[in-house]
Scaffold this motif. Structure first.
Motif, PDB file in Angstrom:
ATOM      1  N   ARG A  53       0.824  -1.207   0.000  1.00  0.00           N
ATOM      2  CA  ARG A  53       0.000   0.000   0.000  1.00  0.00           C
ATOM      3  C   ARG A  53       0.858   1.258   0.000  1.00  0.00           C
ATOM      4  N   SER A  54       1.847   1.288   0.871  1.00  0.00           N
ATOM      5  CA  SER A  54       2.656   2.502   0.947  1.00  0.00           C
ATOM      6  C   SER A  54       3.587   2.619  -0.263  1.00  0.00           C
TER       7      SER A  54
ATOM      8  N   TYR B  86       2.615   1.663  -3.232  1.00  0.00           N
ATOM      9  CA  TYR B  86       1.710   2.171  -4.267  1.00  0.00           C
ATOM     10  C   TYR B  86       1.490   3.674  -4.082  1.00  0.00           C
ATOM     11  N   ALA B  87       1.268   4.084  -2.816  1.00  0.00           N
ATOM     12  CA  ALA B  87       1.091   5.512  -2.530  1.00  0.00           C
ATOM     13  C   ALA B  87       2.308   6.301  -3.014  1.00  0.00           C
TER      14      ALA B  87
END
Ligand SMILES: [Zn+2]
Lengths: 176, 262
Positions: A27-28, A30-31
Motif C-alpha cells: 500500500r505505501s 503504491y502511494a
C-alpha cells in the motif's frame, strides 16, 4: 512473523514469505509510486515491476533490516524510468473515481494526494519517501543519491507548499 | 535557538528525526513562542494527514511472485556493467563471501588454503560492508552497484582481473579445458590436469552472471575476486559463487586458484 525473518526466508527462496512481506509494503509503495508518477496505472506498473525486480534480487540484499529502504529505492527508480518514457506522451486525465486502486482512507484524503501531485517531481519524491515510506533524512538521501541537507530543504519547501494548498492562511502572518 | 532555526527544524522535529537535545530545545522554544507554535500546528496537521493516507491505497493488481522469475536477468549485462563501471564502481558481491562448509567438501586444494582465503575474504567482506550499495538502472536493468573508495586498483587493472574471471567461467561452461589451461598458472594447470571434472561445468545456456566483487589485492600480490552466478545445470536452484585468486606473471593475469562457494 517479523519482517527480518520474512526477508531471511524470502532470501532462502520461500515465495510465500516474499508474498507476506509484500503485503506489508504494497500500500505505501503504491502511494509512493502514485505520488511520483501521478498516474494510477503507471503507479501500478511501477510497483509490479519493482516487486518483480525485488523478488529476483532479494538474495543480494545484505541486511534484511534494510528491506524497506531497499524496495523503496527500486520503486523510485522504476517510477523515474516510467516518467522519462512519459515525457513525450500527453498525460491522460485521471479518472474522478479511482480505478487502479481501492480507496481505503478518509473521505477528503484524495484531495491531499492531488495537492501532492501539484508539487515538483523532486518534492513529490521526498514527501512520498518521508511520509508514505516513513524514512529518515539519511535514508532518503541514500536512496536519491543527494546530500541530507538537500533532502531537508526539499522537504521543508514541499511541506510549506502543501500547507499553503491545504489550509491557505486567512490572516497575514509574519514569522519571528 | 531562534525562530528561524526552529522553523528550519520543524519538519524533522515532527517526523522525530532530530537529536534528543534538538528536540528539547525546539519544544522549549515552542512553549514560549506563539508564532512558531502556530507554524508547528499547521505543519503537524498536514503531516498527520499525509501519514493518514499512506496505507489508504489498495492496489487492485496484487503482486504474486512467479517462481520462474527468480532466475534473474538474462546473461550478459555484467559485460556492459564492467564497461560502465570499470573506473570507480563495481558490482557488489553482497552474498556470503566467507568460504562455507560446502566448499570444504569439494576436492580442491587443502583446508589450509581455504582458511587463508577465508581470512582474506573477511577483510574483503569488511571492505564491502563499508561501501554503499545502490541500485542503478543500466540499459533499463536494475544493477546492484557499489560506491568504492577509489585508490586500490587502477581501473584497467581491475577490469583485466574481472575480465579474466569471466573468461575463465565461460570456458568452464564451454568445456574448453585447453582455454582454461591457457588462463592458468602452473599451479592451476597441475590441478586442472589432475581433476578436470572439477572445472568443467554444465548448463551453459542458463549461465547468468549475477554479481561480482571489485577485485582486491592481497599483500602477497594475489588478486581476489568473487563472482556470483547461476546456470541451468545441477546448481540452478540458487546462485553460487566462484572465488578466484589471480596473479600477474610476466605481464599476464593468470588464474592461480578457483574454488566454489555456496
Ligand atoms: Zn519562534
Amino acid at each position: 512473523m517479523e519482517g527480518y525473518e520474512l526477508v531471511r526466508r524470502a532470501q532462502a527462496g520461500d515465495a510465500r514469505a516474499f508474498t507476506t512481506l509484500v503485503r506489508h509494503h504494497e500500500r505505501s509503495l503504491y502511494a509512493t509510486a502514485y505520488a511520483i508518477t501521478r498516474s494510477q496505472w503507471d503507479a501500478a506498473d511501477a510497483v509490479q515491476d519493482a516487486l518483480a525486480d525485488a523478488y529476483a534480487g532479494i538474495r543480494s540484499l545484505r541486511d534484511p533490516d534494510r528491506f524497506g529502504a531497499w524496495v523503496s529505492r527500486i520503486v523510485v527508480n522504476e517510477c523515474n524510468t516510467l516518467l522519462r518514457k512519459r515525457v513525450r506522451v500527453v498525460p491522460m486525465e485521471e479518472p474522478p473515481e479511482p480505478q487502479a486502486f481501492v480507496w481505503d482512507g478518509p473521505e477528503d484524503g484524495l484531495d491531499l494526494m492531488r495537492a501532492v501531485h501539484g508539487l515538483s517531481p523532486d518534492h513529490r519524491e521526498v514527501v512520498a519517501l518521508r511520509y508514505f515510506r516513513d524514512m529518515k533524512l539519511g535514508e532518503i538521501a541514500e536512496v536519491l543519491g543527494c546530500p541530507t541537507g538537500t533532502v531537508k530543504s526539499r522537504l521543508n519547501r514541499a511541506v510549506a507548499s502543501l500547507e499553503a494548498a491545504m489550509c491557505p492562511r486567512t490572516e497575514e502572518e509574519v514569522s519571528r | 535557538m531562534n525562530c528561524s532555526d526552529v522553523r528550519d527544524q520543524l519538519e524533522a522535529y515532527i517526523a522525530d528525526d532530530v537529536t534528543d537535545v534538538e528536540s528539547m530545545r525546539i519544544a522549549e522554544h515552542l512553549g514560549r513562542c506563539e508564532s512558531c507554535a502556530a507554524a508547528y500546528e499547521r505543519t503537524r496537521s498536514v503531516v498527520a494527514d499525509l501519514k493518514g493516507i499512506s496505507e489508504a491505497f489498495v492496489p487492485r493488481d496484487r503482486f504474486v511472485p512467479h517462481p520462474a522469475y527468480g532466475t534473474g536477468p538474462a546473461g550478459g549485462w555484467v559485460w556492459r556493467t564492467i564497461a560502465v563501471a570499470a573506473s570507480a564502481v563495481a558490482i557488489a558481491a553482497v552474498g556470503a563471501l566467507s568460504v562455507p562448509a560446502i566448499a570444504r567438501e569439494l576436492p580442491f586444494g587443502v583446508a589450509k588454503e581455504f582458511d587463508a582465503l577465508e581470512d582474506r575474504a573477511e577483510d574483503l567482506q569488511q571492505q564491502v560492508d563499508e561501501l554503499t550499495v545502490r541500485l542503478e538502472a543500466i540499459d533499463g536493468e536494475q544493477v546492484a552497484m557499489v560506491d568504492t573508495t577509489p585508490g586500490d586498483l587502477a581501473p584497467e587493472e581491475a577490469a583485466a582481473v574481472q575480465q579474466l574471471a569471466m573468461d575463465f567461467i565461460r570456458a568452464q561452461y564451454a568445456g574448453d579445458v585447453a582455454a582454461l589451461e591457457a588462463m592458468g598458472t602452473d599451479r592451476l594447470k597441475a590441478d586442472l590436469a589432475a581433476r578436470p571434472g572439477d572445472y568443467v561445468r554444465e548448463g551453459a545456456e542458463g549461465l547468468t552472471f549475477a554479481q561480482m566483487t571489485e577485485p582486491a589485492l592481497a599483500e602477497d600480490g594475489t588478486y581476489l575476486i568473487f563472482v556470483r552466478l547461476m546456470d541451468s545445470g545441477d546448481w540452478n536452484e540458487s546462485q553460487y559463487q566462484e572465488d578466484f585468486e589471480i596473479k600477474l606473471i610476466d605481464g599476464r593475469y593468470l588464474v592461480d586458484f578457483m574454488g566454489m562457494d555456496a
